[in-house]
Scaffold this motif. Structure first.
Motif, PDB file in Angstrom:
ATOM      1  N   LYS A   1      82.597   1.878 -18.631  1.00 49.46           N
ATOM      2  CA  LYS A   1      82.363   2.678 -17.431  1.00 49.46           C
ATOM      3  C   LYS A   1      83.716   3.220 -16.967  1.00 49.46           C
ATOM      4  O   LYS A   1      84.684   2.451 -16.847  1.00 49.46           O
ATOM      5  CB  LYS A   1      81.751   1.834 -16.308  1.00 49.46           C
ATOM      6  CG  LYS A   1      80.425   1.185 -16.667  1.00 49.46           C
ATOM      7  CD  LYS A   1      79.290   2.189 -16.689  1.00 49.46           C
ATOM      8  CE  LYS A   1      77.946   1.476 -16.893  1.00 49.46           C
ATOM      9  NZ  LYS A   1      76.831   2.437 -16.944  1.00 49.46           N
ATOM     10  N   VAL A   2      83.778   4.525 -16.731  1.00 54.10           N
ATOM     11  CA  VAL A   2      85.045   5.114 -16.309  1.00 54.10           C
ATOM     12  C   VAL A   2      84.894   5.754 -14.934  1.00 54.10           C
ATOM     13  O   VAL A   2      83.814   6.233 -14.574  1.00 54.10           O
ATOM     14  CB  VAL A   2      85.548   6.175 -17.320  1.00 54.10           C
ATOM     15  CG1 VAL A   2      85.869   5.513 -18.654  1.00 54.10           C
ATOM     16  CG2 VAL A   2      84.550   7.293 -17.504  1.00 54.10           C
ATOM     17  N   ALA A   3      85.981   5.760 -14.186  1.00 56.06           N
ATOM     18  CA  ALA A   3      86.005   6.379 -12.856  1.00 56.06           C
ATOM     19  C   ALA A   3      86.628   7.766 -12.955  1.00 56.06           C
ATOM     20  O   ALA A   3      87.287   8.098 -13.944  1.00 56.06           O
ATOM     21  CB  ALA A   3      86.814   5.515 -11.894  1.00 56.06           C
ATOM     22  N   VAL A   4      86.413   8.576 -11.934  1.00 55.18           N
ATOM     23  CA  VAL A   4      87.040   9.899 -11.893  1.00 55.18           C
ATOM     24  C   VAL A   4      88.557   9.730 -11.956  1.00 55.18           C
ATOM     25  O   VAL A   4      89.106   8.815 -11.352  1.00 55.18           O
ATOM     26  CB  VAL A   4      86.601  10.674 -10.631  1.00 55.18           C
ATOM     27  CG1 VAL A   4      87.052   9.979  -9.362  1.00 55.18           C
ATOM     28  CG2 VAL A   4      87.110  12.109 -10.659  1.00 55.18           C
ATOM     29  N   LYS A   5      89.224  10.560 -12.750  1.00 56.72           N
ATOM     30  CA  LYS A   5      90.679  10.561 -12.976  1.00 56.72           C
ATOM     31  C   LYS A   5      91.147   9.436 -13.906  1.00 56.72           C
ATOM     32  O   LYS A   5      92.351   9.325 -14.184  1.00 56.72           O
ATOM     33  CB  LYS A   5      91.467  10.496 -11.662  1.00 56.72           C
ATOM     34  CG  LYS A   5      91.357  11.720 -10.799  1.00 56.72           C
ATOM     35  CD  LYS A   5      92.308  11.629  -9.609  1.00 56.72           C
ATOM     36  CE  LYS A   5      92.207  12.880  -8.729  1.00 56.72           C
ATOM     37  NZ  LYS A   5      93.128  12.807  -7.591  1.00 56.72           N
ATOM     38  N   GLU A   6      90.239   8.589 -14.391  1.00 59.31           N
ATOM     39  CA  GLU A   6      90.665   7.513 -15.284  1.00 59.31           C
ATOM     40  C   GLU A   6      91.186   8.098 -16.592  1.00 59.31           C
ATOM     41  O   GLU A   6      90.576   8.998 -17.177  1.00 59.31           O
ATOM     42  CB  GLU A   6      89.517   6.550 -15.558  1.00 59.31           C
ATOM     43  CG  GLU A   6      89.946   5.351 -16.379  1.00 59.31           C
ATOM     44  CD  GLU A   6      88.907   4.226 -16.361  1.00 59.31           C
ATOM     45  OE1 GLU A   6      88.914   3.428 -17.303  1.00 59.31           O
ATOM     46  OE2 GLU A   6      88.104   4.170 -15.402  1.00 59.31           O
ATOM     47  N   VAL A   7      92.326   7.572 -17.063  1.00 59.81           N
ATOM     48  CA  VAL A   7      92.943   8.076 -18.298  1.00 59.81           C
ATOM     49  C   VAL A   7      92.104   7.674 -19.499  1.00 59.81           C
ATOM     50  O   VAL A   7      91.733   6.507 -19.664  1.00 59.81           O
ATOM     51  CB  VAL A   7      94.381   7.539 -18.440  1.00 59.81           C
ATOM     52  CG1 VAL A   7      94.972   7.920 -19.792  1.00 59.81           C
ATOM     53  CG2 VAL A   7      95.261   8.078 -17.317  1.00 59.81           C
ATOM     54  N   LEU A   8      91.812   8.669 -20.361  1.00 62.29           N
ATOM     55  CA  LEU A   8      90.998   8.438 -21.554  1.00 62.29           C
ATOM     56  C   LEU A   8      91.852   8.348 -22.812  1.00 62.29           C
ATOM     57  O   LEU A   8      91.490   7.644 -23.761  1.00 62.29           O
ATOM     58  CB  LEU A   8      89.964   9.561 -21.710  1.00 62.29           C
ATOM     59  CG  LEU A   8      89.039   9.786 -20.511  1.00 62.29           C
ATOM     60  CD1 LEU A   8      88.169  11.020 -20.742  1.00 62.29           C
ATOM     61  CD2 LEU A   8      88.167   8.564 -20.263  1.00 62.29           C
ATOM     62  N   GLY A   9      92.961   9.086 -22.860  1.00 57.23           N
ATOM     63  CA  GLY A   9      93.813   9.055 -24.039  1.00 57.23           C
ATOM     64  C   GLY A   9      94.973  10.020 -23.939  1.00 57.23           C
ATOM     65  O   GLY A   9      95.093  10.785 -22.975  1.00 57.23           O
TER      66      GLY A   9
END
Length: 406
Positions: A365-373
């Motif tokens: 689960k990711v939040a808004v602005k969370e770094v993906l890569g």
């Protein structure tokens, strides 16, 4: 015209000036903000697409970058012209207001002069005291006293109005001088921008000549770009269908084109949809180097290209970030080791491609602005570009309609 009419006319003139000034000031601020944004975009194009290192890349990409900068510079010229035209209207309005204030001031001064003369005559002849003593009753004397007080207050008010009008006239004249200076600056800047634009167009023409001398090489480059784009698109759509089918299988449905939404997923989808046009950029800082949809080739306009997402140029070391809360449903890696991350938002999917490293896993689960890569940097031309796609189920969406000022 009597004194009461003069005062009424001036009062309404005073009321009309601030409202006009406010509306024009708001419009001027909006244009200035737009002009500043375009200037920053040109700086970013120079920095991210046309720096010395990146100019060692292929000539075709230089032509595309120059074309983008030329388009932005043409927008800048239009906005600057709009600002200049608006200032012209403001200057003309100020000239009219100054003329009106001068007329009003003359009328006030003439009226005030009459009051002073009349007051002086009354004073020298001792008429005020006689005026009171000749009253037939105390009540009449009181009324006459009140009349004299009102007359004195009116005279004082006329003097204050003259001071006020004089101050307004000085302020308007000062504003007019400043507006003329700003207009001259805008016109001078437009001349510089136009000269730069002509040089860039000339540079682009020279690059086009270089490309046309090597038409076979250019045609091969186009063909390779199209093949790569088609391959990426097929892979994206295959993985999306696979993710939809996998999700629906849990609910007993077999559709591979439409998500079956749980109440929770529907809430996420509704929230995502309600933020259309306000979603954040998938990078912290960058510029759009290629937009969505069909576009004409820069060298041979008869040749058309298709971009099913948007390409965003950014700085080396930049991170891809989630544009909205969601769940990672797929991570893939191509033959060259370039990675992509798919994030589901109800029945919407945001896809982040051209990553060198990924910090999330399937099911996270990711939040808004969370770094993906980390976004991959091409060591040959130094470019760091994220390819960003957006889908509703299997339907392609234009990210420019969803991301704020993309």
């Amino acid at each position: 015209m009597n004194t009461r009419s003069i005062v009424a006319a001036i009062f309404f003139a005073i009321l009309s000036i601030p409202s006009l000034s406010f509306s024009q000031s708001s419009e001027q601020k909006a244009l200035e903000a737009k002009r500043e944004r375009l200037q920053n975009e040109i700086k970013e194009i120079n920095r991210l697409l046309l720096s010395e290192k990146k100019e060692r890349g292929n000539v075709l990409e230089q032509v595309e970058a120059l074309d983008k900068k030329i388009n932005v510079r043409q927008q800048l010229i239009r906005v600057t012209n709009q600002q200049s035209n608006l200032l012209n209207r403001q200057i003309n309005a100020n000239i009219r207001n100054i003329s009106k204030l001068r007329e009003d001031l003359k009328l006030l001064k003439d009226d005030y002069a009459k009051l002073i003369r009349k007051s002086y005559q009354n004073k020298t002849q001792n008429n005020r005291l006689m005026f009171l003593l000749s009253s037939e009753s105390f009540f009449e004397a009181y009324k006459r006293f009140q009349y004299m007080k009102q007359y004195r207050d009116y005279r004082k008010g006329q003097g204050e109005k003259i001071v006020q009008k004089t101050d307004e006239l000085v302020t308007l004249n000062r504003d007019l001088t400043e507006q003329r200076k700003v207009k001259e600056q805008l016109l001078a800047e437009n001349v510089k921008v136009k000269n730069t634009l002509y040089r860039e167009i000339s540079s682009q023409k020279e690059l086009l000549k270089t490309i046309r001398k090597n038409e076979s090489k250019y045609a091969a480059a186009i063909d390779e770009k199209k093949k790569e784009a088609r391959r990426i698109d097929r892979e994206i759509e295959r993985l999306i269908r696979s993710a939809i089918a996998s999700s629906n299988k849990k609910t007993g449905k077999s559709s591979a084109t439409r998500f079956v939404l749980t109440p929770e997923a529907k809430l996420v989808a509704d929230n995502f949809s309600s933020n259309k046009g306000r979603l954040i950029w998938p990078v912290e800082k960058g510029i759009k180097s290629q937009g969505f949809g069909v576009y004409a080739d820069k060298v041979y306009p008869g040749i058309k290209h298709q971009n099913n997402g948007v390409t965003i140029a950014t700085d080396e070391g930049a991170k891809a970030r989630a544009i909205f809360e969601g769940e990672v449903i797929t991570i893939f890696t191509n033959k060259l080791g370039i990675k992509g991350v798919y994030v589901r938002h109800g029945n919407y999917i945001s896809m982040y491609y051209n990553l060198s490293n990924v910090y999330v896993q399937k099911g996270d689960k990711v939040a808004v602005k969370e770094v993906l890569g980390d976004i991959y940097t091409n060591r040959f031309d130094g470019k760091t570009q994220l390819k960003f796609y957006l889908y509703e189920d299997t339907d392609r969406l234009n990210p420019e309609d969803w991301i704020y000022q993309l």
